[in-house]
Design a protein around this motif. Sequence first.
Motif, PDB file in Angstrom:
ATOM      1  N   UNK A 161      31.866  50.850  32.156  1.00 36.91           N
ATOM      2  CA  UNK A 161      32.740  51.888  32.973  1.00 36.91           C
ATOM      3  C   UNK A 161      34.154  51.878  32.333  1.00 36.91           C
ATOM      4  N   UNK A 162      34.313  52.945  32.143  1.00 35.73           N
ATOM      5  CA  UNK A 162      35.418  53.550  31.898  1.00 35.73           C
ATOM      6  C   UNK A 162      37.439  53.523  32.245  1.00 35.73           C
ATOM      7  N   UNK A 163      38.065  51.996  32.228  1.00 38.29           N
ATOM      8  CA  UNK A 163      38.487  51.335  33.737  1.00 38.29           C
ATOM      9  C   UNK A 163      39.970  52.315  33.365  1.00 38.29           C
ATOM     10  N   UNK A 164      40.623  52.600  34.334  1.00 37.27           N
ATOM     11  CA  UNK A 164      42.161  53.466  33.693  1.00 37.27           C
ATOM     12  C   UNK A 164      43.112  53.104  33.712  1.00 37.27           C
ATOM     13  N   UNK A 165      42.990  51.592  34.454  1.00 36.46           N
ATOM     14  CA  UNK A 165      44.564  50.496  34.985  1.00 36.46           C
ATOM     15  C   UNK A 165      44.055  49.558  34.781  1.00 36.46           C
ATOM     16  N   UNK A 166      45.191  48.726  34.623  1.00 31.50           N
ATOM     17  CA  UNK A 166      43.926  46.498  34.318  1.00 31.50           C
ATOM     18  C   UNK A 166      45.575  46.255  35.215  1.00 31.50           C
ATOM     19  N   UNK A 167      45.655  45.159  35.762  1.00 29.08           N
ATOM     20  CA  UNK A 167      46.806  44.259  36.191  1.00 29.08           C
ATOM     21  C   UNK A 167      45.680  43.150  35.421  1.00 29.08           C
ATOM     22  N   UNK A 168      46.902  42.211  34.414  1.00 25.77           N
ATOM     23  CA  UNK A 168      46.103  40.737  34.334  1.00 25.77           C
ATOM     24  C   UNK A 168      47.972  39.890  35.037  1.00 25.77           C
ATOM     25  N   UNK A 169      47.318  38.703  35.118  1.00 26.48           N
ATOM     26  CA  UNK A 169      48.307  37.461  35.853  1.00 26.48           C
ATOM     27  C   UNK A 169      48.255  36.346  35.361  1.00 26.48           C
ATOM     28  N   UNK A 170      48.833  35.951  34.512  1.00 26.65           N
ATOM     29  CA  UNK A 170      48.561  34.676  33.941  1.00 26.65           C
ATOM     30  C   UNK A 170      49.003  33.160  35.041  1.00 26.65           C
ATOM     31  N   UNK A 171      48.548  32.225  34.774  1.00 28.20           N
ATOM     32  CA  UNK A 171      49.089  30.827  35.648  1.00 28.20           C
ATOM     33  C   UNK A 171      48.582  29.739  34.993  1.00 28.20           C
ATOM     34  N   UNK A 172      49.003  28.888  35.456  1.00 26.47           N
ATOM     35  CA  UNK A 172      48.290  27.714  35.039  1.00 26.47           C
ATOM     36  C   UNK A 172      47.996  26.719  36.254  1.00 26.47           C
ATOM     37  N   UNK A 173      46.882  26.133  36.357  1.00 33.10           N
ATOM     38  CA  UNK A 173      46.869  25.322  37.842  1.00 33.10           C
ATOM     39  C   UNK A 173      45.840  23.830  37.225  1.00 33.10           C
ATOM     40  N   UNK A 174      46.273  22.716  38.036  1.00 33.08           N
ATOM     41  CA  UNK A 174      45.837  21.506  37.726  1.00 33.08           C
ATOM     42  C   UNK A 174      43.092  21.909  38.308  1.00 33.08           C
ATOM     43  N   UNK A 175      43.026  21.501  37.214  1.00 32.27           N
ATOM     44  CA  UNK A 175      41.430  21.538  37.735  1.00 32.27           C
ATOM     45  C   UNK A 175      41.478  20.808  39.044  1.00 32.27           C
ATOM     46  N   UNK A 176      40.253  21.351  40.292  1.00 32.89           N
ATOM     47  CA  UNK A 176      39.587  20.642  41.130  1.00 32.89           C
ATOM     48  C   UNK A 176      38.740  20.233  40.835  1.00 32.89           C
ATOM     49  N   UNK A 177      38.253  19.308  41.153  1.00 29.68           N
ATOM     50  CA  UNK A 177      36.905  18.397  41.161  1.00 29.68           C
ATOM     51  C   UNK A 177      35.372  19.262  40.279  1.00 29.68           C
ATOM     52  N   UNK A 178      35.518  20.347  41.551  1.00 34.07           N
ATOM     53  CA  UNK A 178      33.915  21.090  40.943  1.00 34.07           C
ATOM     54  C   UNK A 178      34.344  21.620  39.469  1.00 34.07           C
ATOM     55  N   UNK A 179      35.619  22.809  39.647  1.00 34.31           N
ATOM     56  CA  UNK A 179      36.133  22.862  38.311  1.00 34.31           C
ATOM     57  C   UNK A 179      36.071  22.497  36.906  1.00 34.31           C
ATOM     58  N   UNK A 180      36.096  20.806  37.235  1.00 35.52           N
ATOM     59  CA  UNK A 180      36.428  20.645  36.588  1.00 35.52           C
ATOM     60  C   UNK A 180      35.297  19.771  35.902  1.00 35.52           C
ATOM     61  N   UNK A 181      33.740  19.592  36.301  1.00 34.44           N
ATOM     62  CA  UNK A 181      32.812  18.874  36.332  1.00 34.44           C
ATOM     63  C   UNK A 181      32.336  20.225  35.541  1.00 34.44           C
ATOM     64  N   UNK A 182      32.265  21.839  35.666  1.00 38.44           N
ATOM     65  CA  UNK A 182      31.826  22.386  34.697  1.00 38.44           C
ATOM     66  C   UNK A 182      32.332  23.051  33.762  1.00 38.44           C
ATOM     67  N   UNK A 183      33.840  22.610  33.934  1.00 38.45           N
ATOM     68  CA  UNK A 183      33.588  22.904  32.474  1.00 38.45           C
ATOM     69  C   UNK A 183      34.510  21.148  31.363  1.00 38.45           C
ATOM     70  N   UNK A 184      34.069  20.336  32.126  1.00 41.31           N
ATOM     71  CA  UNK A 184      33.400  18.945  31.469  1.00 41.31           C
ATOM     72  C   UNK A 184      35.428  19.002  30.915  1.00 41.31           C
ATOM     73  N   UNK A 185      36.496  18.682  32.290  1.00 40.95           N
ATOM     74  CA  UNK A 185      37.195  18.496  31.584  1.00 40.95           C
ATOM     75  C   UNK A 185      37.667  17.257  32.970  1.00 40.95           C
TER      76      UNK A 185
END
Length: 224
Positions: A161-185
């Motif tokens: 797919x030849x994307x012509x525009x990209x919007x990127x945002x960077x942030x921080x968050x604390x791992x919720x229980x489900x995501x923490x389990x998946x990421x092993x943190x």
Amino acid sequence: MSRHDEIRQEMLRRINDGEWPVGSDIPHEMVLTEEFGAARGTVRRALSTLVEQGLIERRKRAGSRVVGQTSQTSKLHIPLIREEIESRGHAYSYRLLEREVKPGLHGIGTRNGLLWVRCLHLADGAPFQLEHRTINLDTLPQAAEQPFRVTGPNEWLVREVPATRVITRISAAAAEAEIAEILAVPEHAPLLIVSRETFMGEAHLTEARLSHPAEQYQVTTLSI
């Protein structure tokens, strides 16, 4: 897949493969109608979708041609997570967690829905990035045929797919229980979140939320 989507996908392939290079004229609708064995309205609808995506322009009394997007696309770089992991000297692996078609939201995917994918990218067998991604099936109906069991949507999208525009945002968050389990943190461990939206012209393609254990991820920028 509908007939006009099949025709649109074949036209997109010809553009991507250089069979219809930038600046070249698109065959007349009547020629395409005969080639594809489809109604003229079906061919016109496929062309209109590519016009909306910014890949083709219509000119009065001069037909349609492939738009030169080289100056835009050459500056866009959407990183491949596989390459990022391998560049660090780690072995890359991939795991599909969930894949489901859901109803569209806020005018996006309202005809065909949204393909929702959740997958995990690993470095030397350890979780590195959790990817939540929605793909607009109105704009990318061919994505519905992709199982993403072996290769993730990141690689498929960058390749196809030849994307012509990209919007990127960077942030921080604390791992919720489900995501923490998946990421092993540990739960509430710091995560670095990269949110990315991609567009083709004005057409919305995808939206991704990429979660990383904070200590494993870094952001490098180059100003030129």
